[in-house]
Design an enzyme around this catalytic site. Structure first.
Site, PDB file in Angstrom:
ATOM      1  N   ASP A   8       0.714  -0.873   0.085  1.00  0.00           N
ATOM      2  CA  ASP A   8       0.023   0.548   0.075  1.00  0.00           C
ATOM      3  C   ASP A   8       0.683   0.781  -0.270  1.00  0.00           C
ATOM      4  O   ASP A   8       1.704   1.285   1.345  1.00  0.00           O
ATOM      5  CB  ASP A   8      -1.218  -0.085   1.166  1.00  0.00           C
ATOM      6  CG  ASP A   8      -2.183   1.684   0.971  1.00  0.00           C
ATOM      7  OD1 ASP A   8      -2.438   2.268  -0.124  1.00  0.00           O
ATOM      8  OD2 ASP A   8      -2.719   1.430   2.256  1.00  0.00           O
ATOM      9  N   ASP A 103      -3.048   2.349  -5.880  1.00  0.00           N
ATOM     10  CA  ASP A 103      -2.161   2.759  -4.373  1.00  0.00           C
ATOM     11  C   ASP A 103      -1.948   1.172  -4.311  1.00  0.00           C
ATOM     12  O   ASP A 103      -1.327   1.238  -2.990  1.00  0.00           O
ATOM     13  CB  ASP A 103      -1.770   4.483  -4.248  1.00  0.00           C
ATOM     14  CG  ASP A 103      -3.590   3.942  -3.812  1.00  0.00           C
ATOM     15  OD1 ASP A 103      -3.937   2.556  -4.267  1.00  0.00           O
ATOM     16  OD2 ASP A 103      -3.782   4.828  -2.247  1.00  0.00           O
ATOM     17  N   GLU A 104      -1.980  -0.078  -4.299  1.00  0.00           N
ATOM     18  CA  GLU A 104      -2.592  -0.783  -3.857  1.00  0.00           C
ATOM     19  C   GLU A 104      -2.655  -2.283  -4.647  1.00  0.00           C
ATOM     20  O   GLU A 104      -3.376  -1.813  -5.650  1.00  0.00           O
ATOM     21  CB  GLU A 104      -2.792  -0.492  -2.820  1.00  0.00           C
ATOM     22  CG  GLU A 104      -4.931  -0.779  -2.577  1.00  0.00           C
ATOM     23  CD  GLU A 104      -5.854  -1.118  -1.674  1.00  0.00           C
ATOM     24  OE1 GLU A 104      -5.245  -1.836  -0.727  1.00  0.00           O
ATOM     25  OE2 GLU A 104      -6.355   0.354  -1.955  1.00  0.00           O
TER      26      GLU A 104
END
Length: 351
Positions: A8, A103-104
């Site tokens: 993350d 983003d993860e």
């Protein structure tokens, strides 16, 4: 035993802005829409978070909490470029990658030969490589199952990681608050606490049949997670088709004004979640869901090119007037259906 990593990125959109403009590093900044247009915050950096600025917060409220907040409109091409680079780094270690947003992502490194097969060392190396090549920090969680890896990635943020080995799972679960389990919202957590259930250890002592009667299929998921069971694979073919957000009320509502107020609160979170997977907010359809006091539910959708709050409210009002039939409403939900990638490509080419 599987080896799952959840990576993350730390305040990703804001981090890209600070990297590209070092003058922003030590001041409170946020990515979001303007106060005049009733925008919401997408991401805030850590200096802004110290003032209470959070994702999905109305911009006007954020500026009240932090009057000197620097508000940026967002450069989604830059975020997408960074995300693609990060994805390429993941692929150096495994082909089993399940992106959740820009983003993860989950990575299954069970069969990876890198770092002598150590998931802990792989996670450390991935984070260091991301920093070396992009000057961005990432946090990671390592565990035998997906939901625990996701929980672990939040334990040592920012720029840290947390490992839950198979031997440590039973002790970790004993004291893990149920609210930490993905999918357990505030209302569900409050209901569980009213039953004396606060931790996974509490649920382990419960009868599964009772949980099924009380919570339906969610009861089984709750029981399984509390035992450390999560058989979901890291799905590299996963293609997200929709994004949604919903709220189950502690007490049924009976007036349209109450429903409209809930939609006003839900919409910023829907916008934030959509921006993480589709920064341009282009969609195929959007719609609303109402669940009534007799547990019947109804969904109504509109074909719509871009997320639009006014249309969602109008759709909800029509659904409320035509389908409620005097019943109380226990749940309100908003959702969007994403464009099929092939259709989206045709639309872009058509421009």
């Amino acid at each position: 035993m599987r080896k799952i990593i959840h990576v993350d990125m730390d305040c990703f959109f804001a981090a890209v802005e600070m990297r590209d403009n070092p003058a922003l590093r030590d001041i409170p900044i946020a990515i979001g829409g303007s106060r005049e247009r009733r925008g919401v915050i997408s991401t805030a950096n850590y200096p802004a978070r110290k003032f209470g600025v959070r994702s999905a917060m109305p911009t006007g409220m954020a500026l009240k909490l932090c009057p000197h907040l620097t508000l940026l409109p967002g450069r989604f091409d830059a975020y997408k470029e960074a995300s693609n680079h990060i994805r390429e780094i993941f692929s150096r270690y495994t082909s089993r990658i399940e992106p959740l947003s820009l983003d993860e992502a989950y990575l299954d490194v069970t069969d990876s030969v890198h770092c002598h097969g150590s998931a802990t060392l792989i996670a450390q190396e991935i984070r260091q490589t991301i920093f070396n090549e992009l000057q961005l920090t990432a946090s990671a969680g390592v565990a035998p199952v997906k939901f625990l890896a996701k929980i672990a990635s939040d334990m040592n943020k920012p720029n840290g990681q947390f490992v839950i080995t198979p031997a440590e799972v039973p002790a970790f679960l004993q004291t893990l608050p149920l609210a930490k389990i993905p999918g357990v919202g505030k209302v569900s957590a409050a209901k569980l606490e009213a039953m004396g259930l606060r931790t996974c250890g509490d649920v382990q002592k419960c009868d599964l049949v009772m949980l099924l009667k009380r919570f339906g299929k969610f009861g089984r998921i709750l029981w399984e997670r509390s035992q450390g069971i999560d058989e979901r694979d890291v799905n590299s073919e996963r293609l997200r088709k929709s994004v949604g957000v919903e709220r189950t009320m502690a007490e049924d509502i009976h007036h349209w004004s109450e429903c409209e107020a809930i939609i006003e609160r839900l919409y910023p979170e829907l916008e934030r979640r959509l921006a993480k997977v589709k920064p341009d907010l282009l969609i195929a359809r959007q719609g609303v869901k109402l669940k009534f006091d007799d547990f019947q539910q109804t969904t109504q959708e509109h074909v719509w090119p871009r997320l639009n709050k006014a249309d969602l409210i109008a759709t909800a009002r029509k659904t409320w007037d035509e389908r409620r039939g005097g019943r109380g409403v226990r749940l309100v939900g908003l959702h969007v259906t994403l464009l099929d990638p092939q259709m989206e490509r045709q639309l872009v080419l058509g421009l």
